[in-house]
Write an enzyme that holds these catalytic residues in place. Structure first.
Site, PDB file in Angstrom:
ATOM      1  N   ARG A  16      -2.247  -6.296  -7.806  1.00 46.15           N
ATOM      2  CA  ARG A  16      -1.109  -7.161  -7.483  1.00 46.15           C
ATOM      3  C   ARG A  16      -0.925  -8.236  -8.536  1.00 46.15           C
ATOM      4  O   ARG A  16       0.150  -8.465  -9.034  1.00 46.15           O
ATOM      5  CB  ARG A  16      -1.332  -7.833  -6.118  1.00 46.15           C
ATOM      6  CG  ARG A  16      -1.103  -6.911  -4.958  1.00 46.15           C
ATOM      7  CD  ARG A  16      -1.581  -7.523  -3.681  1.00 46.15           C
ATOM      8  NE  ARG A  16      -3.003  -7.810  -3.763  1.00 46.15           N
ATOM      9  CZ  ARG A  16      -3.748  -8.182  -2.745  1.00 46.15           C
ATOM     10  NH1 ARG A  16      -3.208  -8.347  -1.571  1.00 46.15           N
ATOM     11  NH2 ARG A  16      -5.032  -8.403  -2.886  1.00 46.15           N
ATOM     12  N   LYS A  38     -15.544  -7.224   7.296  1.00 43.57           N
ATOM     13  CA  LYS A  38     -14.253  -7.922   7.273  1.00 43.57           C
ATOM     14  C   LYS A  38     -13.696  -8.160   8.678  1.00 43.57           C
ATOM     15  O   LYS A  38     -12.583  -8.663   8.821  1.00 43.57           O
ATOM     16  CB  LYS A  38     -13.242  -7.089   6.467  1.00 43.57           C
ATOM     17  CG  LYS A  38     -13.391  -7.239   4.962  1.00 43.57           C
ATOM     18  CD  LYS A  38     -12.174  -6.677   4.257  1.00 43.57           C
ATOM     19  CE  LYS A  38     -12.177  -6.955   2.784  1.00 43.57           C
ATOM     20  NZ  LYS A  38     -11.005  -6.346   2.111  1.00 43.57           N
ATOM     21  N   SER A  94      -2.830  -7.473   3.693  1.00 43.53           N
ATOM     22  CA  SER A  94      -2.971  -7.185   5.128  1.00 43.53           C
ATOM     23  C   SER A  94      -3.286  -8.469   5.890  1.00 43.53           C
ATOM     24  O   SER A  94      -2.796  -8.664   7.009  1.00 43.53           O
ATOM     25  CB  SER A  94      -4.094  -6.160   5.356  1.00 43.53           C
ATOM     26  OG  SER A  94      -3.774  -4.934   4.769  1.00 43.53           O
ATOM     27  N   HIS A 101       0.852  -1.204   0.000  1.00 44.93           N
ATOM     28  CA  HIS A 101       0.000   0.000   0.000  1.00 44.93           C
ATOM     29  C   HIS A 101       0.886   1.253   0.000  1.00 44.93           C
ATOM     30  O   HIS A 101       0.634   2.206  -0.728  1.00 44.93           O
ATOM     31  CB  HIS A 101      -0.850   0.073   1.279  1.00 44.93           C
ATOM     32  CG  HIS A 101      -1.894  -0.983   1.426  1.00 44.93           C
ATOM     33  ND1 HIS A 101      -2.064  -1.697   2.586  1.00 44.93           N
ATOM     34  CD2 HIS A 101      -2.846  -1.440   0.569  1.00 44.93           C
ATOM     35  CE1 HIS A 101      -3.087  -2.540   2.450  1.00 44.93           C
ATOM     36  NE2 HIS A 101      -3.565  -2.408   1.227  1.00 44.93           N
TER      37      HIS A 101
END
Ligand code: PNS
Length: 172
Positions: A93, A44, A131, A20
């Site tokens: 990505r 989440k 993450s 990030h």
């Protein structure tokens, strides 16, 4: 032609990773102002509260004067319009990100055609990084050195109730 000056980089940032941060630095060079927009994303079940994620991002971005960190509720395009942003920046990505990101970009365009989504390729060093991966490594006592900006490490281990491990913890 309108000049693009303000961009939004949205995400959960739970927590911000080196991938990030790499996008933040590169995008901040392309726009006059970059707003890093933290989505609460309660579905989440985030590790950090929105306030904590903002504080960590502010610490990490302290040396980037044109980067501002905020949170938003509701639709991203509404937030972008309110802030006068013309661009949404997303990091890609791998091919696996593409379907979902394309769907979001096209939905956002349908909702608000004035706002353009641009994709930036993640630095190859970080294509595997997320993450969730960082949290799992830290939770299991591994070192996340290099995977998150330095300032994130103490916050992460403190939150997980663990001591910061030394580098030798990860054996290759
Ligand atoms: O880091 P994440 O969790 O992949 O980020 C996803 C995010 C926050 C960019 C996305 O969930 C989002 O834009 N949420 C805001 C709600 C919205 O505008 N939804 C409609 C567009 S698909």
């Amino acid at each position: 032609m309108t000049e693009c000056r303000i961009a939004i980089y949205p995400g959960s940032f739970d927590p911000v990773t080196s991938g990030h941060y790499d996008i933040i630095v590169r995008a901040s060079r392309l726009f006059e102002k970059l707003i890093v927009a933290v989505a609460p994303n309660p579905a989440k079940q985030p590790l950090f509260t929105v306030e904590e994620r903002i504080a960590i991002l502010q610490e990490v971005c302290a040396s980037l004067p044109n980067v501002q960190v905020e949170t938003f509720e509701g639709l991203l395009v509404d937030f972008a319009m309110k802030r006068g942003a013309q661009v949404i920046v997303k990091g890609l990505r791998a091919v696996s990100d593409f379907d979902y990101e394309l769907q979001m970009a096209l939905t956002n365009r349908r909702l608000c055609p004035q706002i353009e989504t641009i994709f930036m390729m993640t630095n190859s060093e970080y294509v595997f990084l997320s993450s969730s991966m960082v949290k799992e490594i830290a939770r299991l006592g591994g070192s996340v050195q290099g995977l998150v900006p330095k300032a994130v490490e103490p916050h992460l281990y403190r939150k997980l109730g663990r001591a910061v491990p030394n580098r030798e913890t990860n054996r290759g």
